[in-house]
Each structure stands twice: as structure tokens, then as C-alpha cells.
Design a protein around this motif. Structure first.
Motif, PDB file in Angstrom:
ATOM      1  N   MET A  47       0.839  -1.208   0.000  1.00 46.89           N
ATOM      2  CA  MET A  47       0.000   0.000   0.000  1.00 46.89           C
ATOM      3  C   MET A  47       0.869   1.251   0.000  1.00 46.89           C
ATOM      4  SD  MET A  47      -2.993  -0.878  -0.503  1.00 46.89           S
ATOM      5  CE  MET A  47      -4.148   0.463  -0.199  1.00 46.89           C
ATOM      6  N   HIS A  48       2.146   1.125   0.383  1.00 45.36           N
ATOM      7  CA  HIS A  48       3.084   2.234   0.218  1.00 45.36           C
ATOM      8  C   HIS A  48       4.392   1.686  -0.341  1.00 45.36           C
ATOM      9  CE1 HIS A  48       5.703   5.613   0.697  1.00 45.36           C
ATOM     10  NE2 HIS A  48       4.617   6.358   0.808  1.00 45.36           N
ATOM     11  N   VAL A  49       4.841   2.288  -1.419  1.00 46.74           N
ATOM     12  CA  VAL A  49       5.993   1.726  -2.147  1.00 46.74           C
ATOM     13  C   VAL A  49       7.247   1.608  -1.271  1.00 46.74           C
ATOM     14  CG1 VAL A  49       6.574   3.960  -3.222  1.00 46.74           C
ATOM     15  CG2 VAL A  49       7.317   1.863  -4.311  1.00 46.74           C
ATOM     16  N   PHE A  50       7.433   2.539  -0.334  1.00 47.19           N
ATOM     17  CA  PHE A  50       8.648   2.471   0.499  1.00 47.19           C
ATOM     18  C   PHE A  50       8.356   1.916   1.903  1.00 47.19           C
ATOM     19  CE2 PHE A  50       9.733   6.063  -2.477  1.00 47.19           C
ATOM     20  CZ  PHE A  50      10.654   5.327  -3.216  1.00 47.19           C
ATOM     21  N   ALA A  51       7.325   1.084   2.023  1.00 49.84           N
ATOM     22  CA  ALA A  51       6.946   0.527   3.336  1.00 49.84           C
ATOM     23  C   ALA A  51       8.089  -0.284   3.947  1.00 49.84           C
ATOM     24  CB  ALA A  51       5.724  -0.360   3.172  1.00 49.84           C
ATOM     25  N   ASP A  52       8.177  -0.190   5.278  1.00 47.09           N
ATOM     26  CA  ASP A  52       9.192  -0.941   6.022  1.00 47.09           C
ATOM     27  C   ASP A  52       8.679  -2.310   6.453  1.00 47.09           C
ATOM     28  OD1 ASP A  52      10.948   1.129   5.929  1.00 47.09           O
ATOM     29  OD2 ASP A  52      10.568   1.839   7.977  1.00 47.09           O
ATOM     30  N   THR A  53       9.626  -3.215   6.670  1.00 47.20           N
ATOM     31  CA  THR A  53       9.310  -4.522   7.255  1.00 47.20           C
ATOM     32  C   THR A  53       8.907  -4.314   8.715  1.00 47.20           C
ATOM     33  OG1 THR A  53      10.952  -5.469   5.799  1.00 47.20           O
ATOM     34  CG2 THR A  53      10.275  -6.827   7.672  1.00 47.20           C
ATOM     35  N   LYS A  54       7.894  -5.075   9.154  1.00 42.87           N
ATOM     36  CA  LYS A  54       7.361  -4.822  10.498  1.00 42.87           C
ATOM     37  C   LYS A  54       8.092  -5.586  11.595  1.00 42.87           C
ATOM     38  CE  LYS A  54       3.064  -5.881  10.103  1.00 42.87           C
ATOM     39  NZ  LYS A  54       3.036  -6.624   8.857  1.00 42.87           N
ATOM     40  N   GLU A  55       8.513  -6.817  11.273  1.00 43.55           N
ATOM     41  CA  GLU A  55       8.950  -7.674  12.381  1.00 43.55           C
ATOM     42  C   GLU A  55      10.244  -8.423  12.132  1.00 43.55           C
ATOM     43  OE1 GLU A  55       6.155  -9.889  14.572  1.00 43.55           O
ATOM     44  OE2 GLU A  55       4.506  -9.128  13.343  1.00 43.55           O
ATOM     45  N   GLU A  56      10.767  -8.917  13.233  1.00 41.56           N
ATOM     46  CA  GLU A  56      11.881  -9.876  13.265  1.00 41.56           C
ATOM     47  C   GLU A  56      13.129  -9.371  12.563  1.00 41.56           C
ATOM     48  OE1 GLU A  56      10.344 -13.794  12.465  1.00 41.56           O
ATOM     49  OE2 GLU A  56       9.164 -13.697  14.292  1.00 41.56           O
ATOM     50  N   LYS A  57      13.851 -10.308  11.968  1.00 41.66           N
ATOM     51  CA  LYS A  57      15.197 -10.052  11.456  1.00 41.66           C
ATOM     52  C   LYS A  57      15.348  -8.764  10.637  1.00 41.66           C
ATOM     53  CE  LYS A  57      18.503 -12.683   8.669  1.00 41.66           C
ATOM     54  NZ  LYS A  57      18.576 -13.897   7.841  1.00 41.66           N
ATOM     55  N   TYR A  58      14.369  -8.476   9.785  1.00 44.37           N
ATOM     56  CA  TYR A  58      14.522  -7.351   8.860  1.00 44.37           C
ATOM     57  C   TYR A  58      13.719  -6.113   9.278  1.00 44.37           C
ATOM     58  CZ  TYR A  58      16.738 -10.810   5.897  1.00 44.37           C
ATOM     59  OH  TYR A  58      17.579 -11.763   5.411  1.00 44.37           O
ATOM     60  N   LYS A  59      13.257  -6.093  10.513  1.00 38.58           N
ATOM     61  CA  LYS A  59      12.420  -4.989  11.014  1.00 38.58           C
ATOM     62  C   LYS A  59      13.015  -3.612  10.662  1.00 38.58           C
ATOM     63  CE  LYS A  59      10.276  -3.268  15.109  1.00 38.58           C
ATOM     64  NZ  LYS A  59       9.364  -3.500  16.069  1.00 38.58           N
ATOM     65  N   GLY A  60      12.177  -2.735  10.122  1.00 39.82           N
ATOM     66  CA  GLY A  60      12.611  -1.371   9.845  1.00 39.82           C
ATOM     67  C   GLY A  60      13.270  -1.200   8.476  1.00 39.82           C
ATOM     68  N   GLN A  61      13.562  -2.289   7.787  1.00 40.31           N
ATOM     69  CA  GLN A  61      14.197  -2.148   6.456  1.00 40.31           C
ATOM     70  C   GLN A  61      13.115  -2.064   5.373  1.00 40.31           C
ATOM     71  OE1 GLN A  61      17.730  -4.413   5.524  1.00 40.31           O
ATOM     72  NE2 GLN A  61      17.759  -5.243   7.580  1.00 40.31           N
ATOM     73  N   GLU A  62      13.407  -1.278   4.345  1.00 43.25           N
ATOM     74  CA  GLU A  62      12.442  -1.107   3.258  1.00 43.25           C
ATOM     75  C   GLU A  62      12.217  -2.438   2.528  1.00 43.25           C
ATOM     76  OE1 GLU A  62      13.319   1.718   0.062  1.00 43.25           O
ATOM     77  OE2 GLU A  62      13.104   3.270   1.579  1.00 43.25           O
ATOM     78  N   LYS A  63      10.960  -2.781   2.329  1.00 45.28           N
ATOM     79  CA  LYS A  63      10.667  -4.066   1.680  1.00 45.28           C
ATOM     80  C   LYS A  63      11.213  -4.113   0.242  1.00 45.28           C
ATOM     81  CE  LYS A  63       6.611  -4.762   4.499  1.00 45.28           C
ATOM     82  NZ  LYS A  63       5.188  -4.930   4.652  1.00 45.28           N
ATOM     83  N   VAL A  64      11.050  -3.003  -0.505  1.00 43.48           N
ATOM     84  CA  VAL A  64      11.538  -3.049  -1.900  1.00 43.48           C
ATOM     85  C   VAL A  64      13.063  -3.172  -1.947  1.00 43.48           C
ATOM     86  CG1 VAL A  64       9.610  -1.976  -3.137  1.00 43.48           C
ATOM     87  CG2 VAL A  64      11.383  -0.507  -2.137  1.00 43.48           C
ATOM     88  N   ALA A  65      13.752  -2.620  -0.935  1.00 43.54           N
ATOM     89  CA  ALA A  65      15.222  -2.733  -0.925  1.00 43.54           C
ATOM     90  C   ALA A  65      15.631  -4.194  -0.709  1.00 43.54           C
ATOM     91  CB  ALA A  65      15.810  -1.840   0.165  1.00 43.54           C
TER      92      ALA A  65
END
Ligand SMILES: Cc1cc2nc3c(=O)[nH]c(=O)nc-3n(C[C@H](O)[C@H](O)[C@H](O)COP(=O)(O)O)c2cc1C
Length: 376
Positions: free
Chosen positions: A264-282
């Protein structure tokens, strides 16, 4: 066009050699406007005539591959040979201005609607009670049998053959948004103890292999096959980014032409665990490792937002959903230097302003989907 927007209009070559004329993708958008039997309607053709004209790649609405997989009223069907005449008209309409036209092939699984399926039967990977789309009460889904799993995989192949016969340029396998393929991957939906539960990737991979087999047998080398996925579930026991990493690293070994993320947002962050806070598209871009383009999407309502997505190193193509529903001239206004005139809010006072099929206008007005509005 203002020079700064030129990157949006650079062509892109897919791994199979097909050239897209620019970086814009018409998002797959359920319009609820096919005929009741799933055949193509006039309202649907008018909608695609307007919204395919300026994009490099145009996706149809999710189209059900079996009757058991029907998840929306007015959903387009690709389950029967009797759908072919309308599908041919749809392909011609979508391609007429140079877009590559791709059918999104879909099965609703547990989210199919009992008032639309034969005998009110609904089946997903495991039994579940849930409410979906326009339902006011929850429905029960039963466990899909192993025989039905095999039949459904075959149906994805047969749908691909129909897409080829209808003259489409490709298919997109709908592995996103909590429908059947996504349900098999997600621990929230798939609690099976057989081979289809022990290996959560078995079903999506079987569908990919079946589609690719049919393309090899009947399609040209330039037939496009893409895959759409949702990287993370909202449910606590749902799909996490780490399993998505395995999925992506497995499917990039297949000769696919693109990966399409549903966000729903192109630069949305990962919510949980190992990758928390990192941009999903990255993360996705890193895992794809240059094998195929990534289609990004989510809350692009202005020319500047589209440019920001394409100028980021992680998004190769930008799909527009609600933005192109609000203004079917979204892209042509950028091209002509009139990007300031893009309509980016829904106007409930005007049924004619957005040139939408009437049923879709009603759903947007009833706030089925979140949308910027002039009255909010
Ligand atoms: C009216 C509407 C219908 C949609 N139908 C589909 C669909 O058929 N298949 C699909 O994968 N996603 C569907 N989506 C999700 C969109 O493709 C997209 O991921 C989402 O709207 C976010 O993009 P946007 O911010 O550009 O609208 C739909 C969204 C909307 C608003």
C-alpha cells in the motif's frame, strides 16, 4: 514534458527481450464490472481502453481460473473456453496503443465468496472461518483435497493457454493479497500436515512450473510470465519476510520476466523480526539479484511520487492503482507538462468526474478501499 520526468519514460527490456515503452504499469484492479458469468462487458472494455493507453505494461483485474476460485462479484473469468471471445476483445483493447497486455490469473481459495461459487462451496489450504470482500457475515472454508490441488494447478495452465489464444502478451500469477497461492505460503492459512503444508513453497512452485510448461508448449518466446507476491502478513502467525526471502530466492531461478510486490506504500518498512525497519523493496531488490525487474507500487498519486519511486535504486517499474482510477490521464498529463492537473482525490459529488465503471464508482464511494477524498 518537464525534463525531470524523463526517467519515467525510459523503455525497459524484460528478460525475454520484450521492450516496454515506459516505466508505468497499470495495476491489477478488480472493477466488479464483468458480466455475471465472468465474460467481458462493455463497461470493462471502456475502462481498459482509457487506462491502458499510456502504460508500458497493463494488467487485467484478477481473473478466476476455476469457478470455485471466484472471489468478487463481476470478476472476469478465464476458466472456460466460452470466455475466449470477450478475452480477445479485451486483449485487443489493452494492446491498441502499445501497452503489453497481461492477464492476472487468480484463485480466491478461502476468500472465494459462497454466493458466487458452485453450491456455495469454498475451499482453502486449511479450514478457516473468515469474512472477505463485500461480506457482512463470515463464511466457512473447507480444506481443499489433494485431487483438487492437482486440478487447480492444471487450471492455472489452462488459463494460460486461453490467455495465449486470446492474444495477450503474458500472464501474471497472483500470489499476493491472501488469495489461494498466498494462502499456501502463509502459516496463518496453511496448517496442513501433508506435503502441501510441510513445504509451503510447493504450491506456488507447482503453479509456476505448470504455467511455464504451457507457455513453452503453446506460446512464443516473448510471452511474459510475472509473479505477484505480498511479502508480509498482518497476522501474528502469518507470513514473515524471512520466508519471503526463501520464496524470492527460489522463484528467481525460474525463467520469469518480473516480480511484482503488492504494497500500500511503495517504500513501506518490514514490520517484524530479522529485517524490522528495512524497506521491503530494498530487500526484494537485493534478493532478486538483478535477475528480473521489480514492479513497485503503493500510494503514488502524483508525478513527483512516481518519479521518486523510479529514481530509487530498488524499483524498476512503477504500478499505479488508485491514482489511475482517479485520473485515467495521469500519465498523459505528465507527458504534456500538465502534471499539476492530475486529479488525486475522489469526488463523491460527481459520478462522471473519474470516468469509472459504475459499479467501481459505487465501491469507491462506499469506501471499500481507502482513498484520498475531497470531502475528508
Ligand atoms: C479497486 C481496487 C481493486 C484491486 N484489485 C486488485 C486485483 O484484482 N489484483 C491485485 O493483485 N490487486 C488488486 N488491488 C490492489 C492494487 O493492485 C494495489 O496493490 C493497491 O491498490 C496499492 O496501489 P495504489 O496505492 O497505487 O492504489 C486492488 C486495489 C483497488 C484499490
Amino acid at each position: 514534458m518537464k525534463k525531470q520526468f524523463e526517467p519515467l519514460f525510459e523503455p525497459l527490456e524484460l528478460p525475454n527481450g520484450v521492450k516496454l515503452k515506459n516505466r508505468f504499469v497499470l495495476a491489477p484492479l478488480t472493477h466488479s464490472s464483468s458480466n455475471d458469468d465472468g465474460t467481458t462487458s462493455t463497461a470493462e472494455l471502456e475502462h481498459f481502453d482509457k487506462r491502458s493507453k499510456d502504460v508500458g505494461l497493463a494488467l487485467t483485474a484478477a481473473s478466476n481460473v476455476t469457478d470455485l476460485g471466484k472471489a468478487f462479484p463481476g470478476q472476469p473469468s478465464i476458466a472456460h473456453d466460452s470466455d475466449l471471445d470477450g478475452l480477445k476483445q479485451l486483449a485487443t483493447t489493452m494492446k491498441q496503443n502499445g501497452a503489453k497486455a497481461v492477464v492476472q490469473i487468480h484463485h480466491g481459495g478461502a476468500q472465494s465468496l459462497p454466493y458466487l461459487t458452485p453450491g456455495g462451496d469454498v475451499a482453502g489450504p486449511s479450514p478457516i472461518t473468515m469474512q472477505s470482500f463485500d461480506e457482512s457475515e463470515p463464511h466457512d472454508a473447507r480444506e481443499i483435497t489433494q485431487t483438487e490441488i492437482a486440478e487447480t494447478i492444471t487450471a492455472f495452465g489452462e488459463a494460460t493457454k486461453r490467455a495465449i489464444d486470446a492474444g495477450f502478451d503474458g500472464v501474471e500469477i497472483h500470489g499476493a493479497n491472501h488469495y489461494l497461492i498466498h494462502q499456501f505460503v502463509s502459516p496463518h492459512y496453511n496448517k496442513r500436515t501433508d506435503e502441501w503444508g510441510k513445504d509451503r513453497l510447493k504450491f506456488p512452485l507447482a503453479v509456476i512450473d505448470e504455467v511455464l510448461k504451457v507457455v513453452k508448449a503453446y506460446g512464443n518466446d516473448d510471452f511474459i510470465v510475472g509473479y505477484r507476491l505480498s511479502p508480509e502478513d498482518p497476522e501474528e502467525d502469518g507470513l514473515k519476510m524471512e520466508l519471503t526471502e526463501t520464496l524470492v530466492k527460489t522463484i528467481i531461478e525460474k525463467p520469469l520476466d518480473y516480480l511484482h510486490v503488492s504494497l500500500m506504500h511503495v517504500f513501506a518498512d518490514t514490520k517484524e523480526e530479522k529485517y524490522k525497519g528495512q524497506e521491503k523493496v530494498a530487500l526484494l531488490h537485493e534478493w532478486i539479484d538483478g535477475r528480473m525487474p521489480l514492479i513497485g507500487i503503493g500510494s503514488v498519486f502524483t508525478a513527483g511520487e512516481a518519479l521518486e519511486a523510479i529514481n530509487s535504486p530498488n524499483v524498476d517499474l512503477i504500478a499505479i492503482g488508485r491514482g489511475i482510477l482517479l485520473d485515467y490521464n495521469f500519465i498523459s498529463k505528465i507527458k504534456s507538462g500538465n502534471e499539476d492537473e492530475i486529479i488525486s482525490e475522489f469526488d463523491p459529488n460527481r459520478t462522471d468526474k473519474h470516468h469509472l465503471p459504475p459499479k467501481l464508482w459505487e465501491q469507491l464511494n462506499a469506501q471499500f478501499y481507502p482513498l484520498p477524498r475531497v470531502d475528508k
